[in-house]
Structures are given as C-alpha cells and as structure tokens.
Design a protein around this motif. Structure first.
Motif, PDB file in Angstrom:
ATOM      1  N   ASP A   1      -0.493   4.932 -16.337  1.00 48.70           N
ATOM      2  CA  ASP A   1      -0.479   5.519 -15.001  1.00 48.70           C
ATOM      3  C   ASP A   1      -1.835   5.213 -14.353  1.00 48.70           C
ATOM      4  OD1 ASP A   1      -0.474   7.184 -12.747  1.00 48.70           O
ATOM      5  OD2 ASP A   1       0.325   8.908 -13.827  1.00 48.70           O
ATOM      6  N   LEU A   2      -1.838   4.636 -13.160  1.00 51.59           N
ATOM      7  CA  LEU A   2      -3.085   4.327 -12.457  1.00 51.59           C
ATOM      8  C   LEU A   2      -3.925   5.572 -12.253  1.00 51.59           C
ATOM      9  CD1 LEU A   2      -4.534   1.950 -10.693  1.00 51.59           C
ATOM     10  CD2 LEU A   2      -3.634   3.267  -8.794  1.00 51.59           C
ATOM     11  N   GLY A   3      -3.286   6.707 -11.984  1.00 53.25           N
ATOM     12  CA  GLY A   3      -3.976   7.964 -11.699  1.00 53.25           C
ATOM     13  C   GLY A   3      -3.345   8.609 -10.480  1.00 53.25           C
ATOM     14  N   ASP A   4      -3.841   9.789 -10.118  1.00 53.71           N
ATOM     15  CA  ASP A   4      -3.319  10.493  -8.946  1.00 53.71           C
ATOM     16  C   ASP A   4      -3.796   9.810  -7.668  1.00 53.71           C
ATOM     17  OD1 ASP A   4      -1.871  12.509 -10.198  1.00 53.71           O
ATOM     18  OD2 ASP A   4      -3.623  13.800 -10.403  1.00 53.71           O
ATOM     19  N   VAL A   5      -2.843   9.354  -6.861  1.00 55.51           N
ATOM     20  CA  VAL A   5      -3.162   8.698  -5.600  1.00 55.51           C
ATOM     21  C   VAL A   5      -3.192   9.760  -4.513  1.00 55.51           C
ATOM     22  CG1 VAL A   5      -2.413   6.968  -3.910  1.00 55.51           C
ATOM     23  CG2 VAL A   5      -2.107   6.545  -6.357  1.00 55.51           C
ATOM     24  N   TYR A   6      -4.299   9.826  -3.801  1.00 62.97           N
ATOM     25  CA  TYR A   6      -4.478  10.817  -2.738  1.00 62.97           C
ATOM     26  C   TYR A   6      -3.443  10.592  -1.639  1.00 62.97           C
ATOM     27  CZ  TYR A   6      -7.129  13.996   0.281  1.00 62.97           C
ATOM     28  OH  TYR A   6      -7.526  15.042   1.065  1.00 62.97           O
ATOM     29  N   GLN A   7      -2.926  11.692  -1.126  1.00 59.38           N
ATOM     30  CA  GLN A   7      -1.845  11.658  -0.131  1.00 59.38           C
ATOM     31  C   GLN A   7      -2.186  10.771   1.072  1.00 59.38           C
ATOM     32  OE1 GLN A   7      -0.819  15.546   1.307  1.00 59.38           O
ATOM     33  NE2 GLN A   7       0.759  14.779   2.660  1.00 59.38           N
ATOM     34  N   ASP A   8      -1.207   9.969   1.459  1.00 55.51           N
ATOM     35  CA  ASP A   8      -1.273   9.126   2.654  1.00 55.51           C
ATOM     36  C   ASP A   8      -2.385   8.075   2.636  1.00 55.51           C
ATOM     37  OD1 ASP A   8       0.900  10.530   3.710  1.00 55.51           O
ATOM     38  OD2 ASP A   8      -0.391  11.973   4.739  1.00 55.51           O
ATOM     39  N   THR A   9      -2.811   7.640   1.428  1.00 61.40           N
ATOM     40  CA  THR A   9      -3.864   6.614   1.380  1.00 61.40           C
ATOM     41  C   THR A   9      -3.372   5.268   0.883  1.00 61.40           C
ATOM     42  OG1 THR A   9      -4.594   7.186  -0.872  1.00 61.40           O
ATOM     43  CG2 THR A   9      -5.681   8.334   0.971  1.00 61.40           C
TER      44      THR A   9
ATOM     45  N   GLU B   1      -2.646 -19.820   1.909  1.00 62.41           N
ATOM     46  CA  GLU B   1      -2.163 -18.687   1.133  1.00 62.41           C
ATOM     47  C   GLU B   1      -2.289 -17.391   1.929  1.00 62.41           C
ATOM     48  OE1 GLU B   1      -4.123 -18.381  -2.628  1.00 62.41           O
ATOM     49  OE2 GLU B   1      -3.494 -20.382  -3.255  1.00 62.41           O
ATOM     50  N   THR B   2      -1.416 -16.445   1.604  1.00 67.05           N
ATOM     51  CA  THR B   2      -1.454 -15.127   2.242  1.00 67.05           C
ATOM     52  C   THR B   2      -1.961 -14.121   1.218  1.00 67.05           C
ATOM     53  OG1 THR B   2       0.442 -15.732   3.612  1.00 67.05           O
ATOM     54  CG2 THR B   2      -0.075 -13.397   3.448  1.00 67.05           C
ATOM     55  N   PRO B   3      -3.230 -13.737   1.308  1.00 65.22           N
ATOM     56  CA  PRO B   3      -3.763 -12.756   0.359  1.00 65.22           C
ATOM     57  C   PRO B   3      -3.098 -11.396   0.555  1.00 65.22           C
ATOM     58  CG  PRO B   3      -5.527 -13.887   1.546  1.00 65.22           C
ATOM     59  CD  PRO B   3      -4.243 -14.232   2.225  1.00 65.22           C
ATOM     60  N   THR B   4      -2.736 -10.731  -0.553  1.00 65.75           N
ATOM     61  CA  THR B   4      -2.111  -9.413  -0.519  1.00 65.75           C
ATOM     62  C   THR B   4      -3.032  -8.417  -1.207  1.00 65.75           C
ATOM     63  OG1 THR B   4       0.092 -10.395  -0.582  1.00 65.75           O
ATOM     64  CG2 THR B   4      -0.068  -8.088  -1.210  1.00 65.75           C
ATOM     65  N   ASN B   5      -3.165  -7.229  -0.615  1.00 65.09           N
ATOM     66  CA  ASN B   5      -4.004  -6.173  -1.164  1.00 65.09           C
ATOM     67  C   ASN B   5      -3.281  -4.837  -1.091  1.00 65.09           C
ATOM     68  OD1 ASN B   5      -6.449  -7.818  -1.450  1.00 65.09           O
ATOM     69  ND2 ASN B   5      -6.529  -7.744   0.774  1.00 65.09           N
ATOM     70  N   VAL B   6      -3.581  -3.975  -2.039  1.00 62.21           N
ATOM     71  CA  VAL B   6      -3.176  -2.578  -1.969  1.00 62.21           C
ATOM     72  C   VAL B   6      -4.448  -1.775  -1.747  1.00 62.21           C
ATOM     73  CG1 VAL B   6      -2.182  -0.623  -3.215  1.00 62.21           C
ATOM     74  CG2 VAL B   6      -1.214  -2.898  -3.513  1.00 62.21           C
ATOM     75  N   GLU B   7      -4.422  -0.905  -0.760  1.00 61.10           N
ATOM     76  CA  GLU B   7      -5.545  -0.005  -0.485  1.00 61.10           C
ATOM     77  C   GLU B   7      -5.084   1.402  -0.807  1.00 61.10           C
ATOM     78  OE1 GLU B   7      -8.563  -0.962   0.762  1.00 61.10           O
ATOM     79  OE2 GLU B   7      -8.030  -3.070   1.085  1.00 61.10           O
ATOM     80  N   LEU B   8      -5.899   2.159  -1.554  1.00 56.53           N
ATOM     81  CA  LEU B   8      -5.558   3.537  -1.894  1.00 56.53           C
ATOM     82  C   LEU B   8      -6.819   4.269  -2.318  1.00 56.53           C
ATOM     83  CD1 LEU B   8      -5.619   3.914  -5.266  1.00 56.53           C
ATOM     84  CD2 LEU B   8      -3.611   2.491  -5.053  1.00 56.53           C
ATOM     85  N   SER B   9      -6.694   5.575  -2.503  1.00 56.70           N
ATOM     86  CA  SER B   9      -7.783   6.375  -3.058  1.00 56.70           C
ATOM     87  C   SER B   9      -7.250   7.184  -4.230  1.00 56.70           C
ATOM     88  CB  SER B   9      -8.358   7.334  -2.014  1.00 56.70           C
ATOM     89  OG  SER B   9      -9.074   6.638  -1.030  1.00 56.70           O
ATOM     90  N   LEU B  10      -7.957   7.095  -5.358  1.00 57.18           N
ATOM     91  CA  LEU B  10      -7.645   7.959  -6.493  1.00 57.18           C
ATOM     92  C   LEU B  10      -8.252   9.319  -6.215  1.00 57.18           C
ATOM     93  CD1 LEU B  10      -8.183   6.072  -9.867  1.00 57.18           C
ATOM     94  CD2 LEU B  10      -6.066   6.548  -8.653  1.00 57.18           C
TER      95      LEU B  10
END
Length: 170
Positions: free
Chosen positions: A32-40, A67-76
């Motif tokens: 599990d990556l961890g708890d992802v903060y709401q709406d991030t 190429e089309t770089p892909t990223n995921v942005e989030l906050s733990l």
C-alpha cells in the motif's frame, strides 16, 4: 449493457520494479503506498514536445510529436517512519516507540511498479515509475504532516479492466 466508469480512488499499490521492465506479478510484494490526502491525487500527461516542419514553397506541413510524459501528483497524509524511509531512503534505528529516522540529503534511486485502484472502473498502472517525495508540514492548530509526491512514469501507461487486487497471486 453495463456502464463502465472510472472514478474515485480506493488505493495505490507499489512494488519493486522488475529488472526486465515488465509489470511485477500479482502477490505479496505489492505494498500500500500509504494514506492519500483527500482531493490531492491526479494523473496528468505533460504536453509532448512538438516539432513542426513547414515548406516555404507549398502548403506542406509535417508535425512530429515526441513522448508524452505522465505523472501522478498526490500527498501522503501523516506517514510513519517506515513510509518515510521507503520513499526518501535513509535509515531507521532504535526500538518500537523510540525509533529515529535519518533522512539522506539526496534521494536514493529506486524504481517501482504501480497500480492505481479506483473505487470503480479501470486500474491504471506502470511497470516502472520513480517516486519523488518532499516534505510539507504546517505547524499550526490545523496543520498536518503531508508528503507531496510526484510519481513519474518511466515506461508505458497500462489500463486493466480485469484487475481486482494485485496483492493476491493469480
């Protein structure tokens, strides 16, 4: 006919990347990556490099797209020392309740496989990603420890409509 919609975020899984570039197989290596903060959490493509070649003597035009770089942005949200060491590197010393984590000045180079599990719909994954964390702590009565992360896809994006749980071996 059922409607397939991809929405919500249930969990994000990571596993050490395979040396051959393939997606890690289902099993207990997925964490599990961890708890992802709401709406991030958002998955976005960067704009690709575009090169246009135009003729001076006709209307001919050739457009090359890189190429089309892909990223995921989030906050733990409020990670423990184990998660901090997993993403930043460093060492944990001491016994439970009295542990100490030492963060290195430079991030260790680690590659991961990734699956994003939505509440409904398609799992999105990548066999090789790089997790780039940073600290963001607000010391106030309403503050919390967050670890904003950019997860950079280093290989192709995968979408799987049949995936259910990567932690269960097939």
């Amino acid at each position: 006919m059922p409607i397939l919609a991809t929405m919500g975020l249930k969990k994000i899984f990571i596993a050490p990347a395979m040396t051959d570039g393939s997606m890690p197989t289902n099993g207990n290596q997925w964490l599990d990556l961890g708890d992802v903060y709401q709406d991030t959490c958002s998955l976005k493509d960067d704009d690709p490099e575009i090169t246009e070649h135009k003729s001076e003597t006709s209307s001919k035009r050739i457009t090359l797209v890189g190429e089309t770089p892909t990223n995921v942005e989030l906050s733990l949200m409020d990670p423990d020392l184990t998660l901090l060491a997993r993403y930043f590197g460093g060492t944990i010393a001491g016994s439970e309740g009295k542990r100490k984590w030492i963060r290195p000045r430079k991030l260790e180079y680690k590659e991961w496989g990734l699956w994003i599990q939505p509440e409904e719909g398609l799992f999105i994954g990548c066999a090789n990603v790089r997790v780039i964390p940073k600290f963001e702590i607000t010391y106030s009565s309403k503050g919390i420890c967050l670890v904003p992360m950019t997860i950079k896809f280093q290989s192709e994006l995968e979408a799987d409509e049949g995936m259910e749980d990567p932690t269960k071996a097939s």
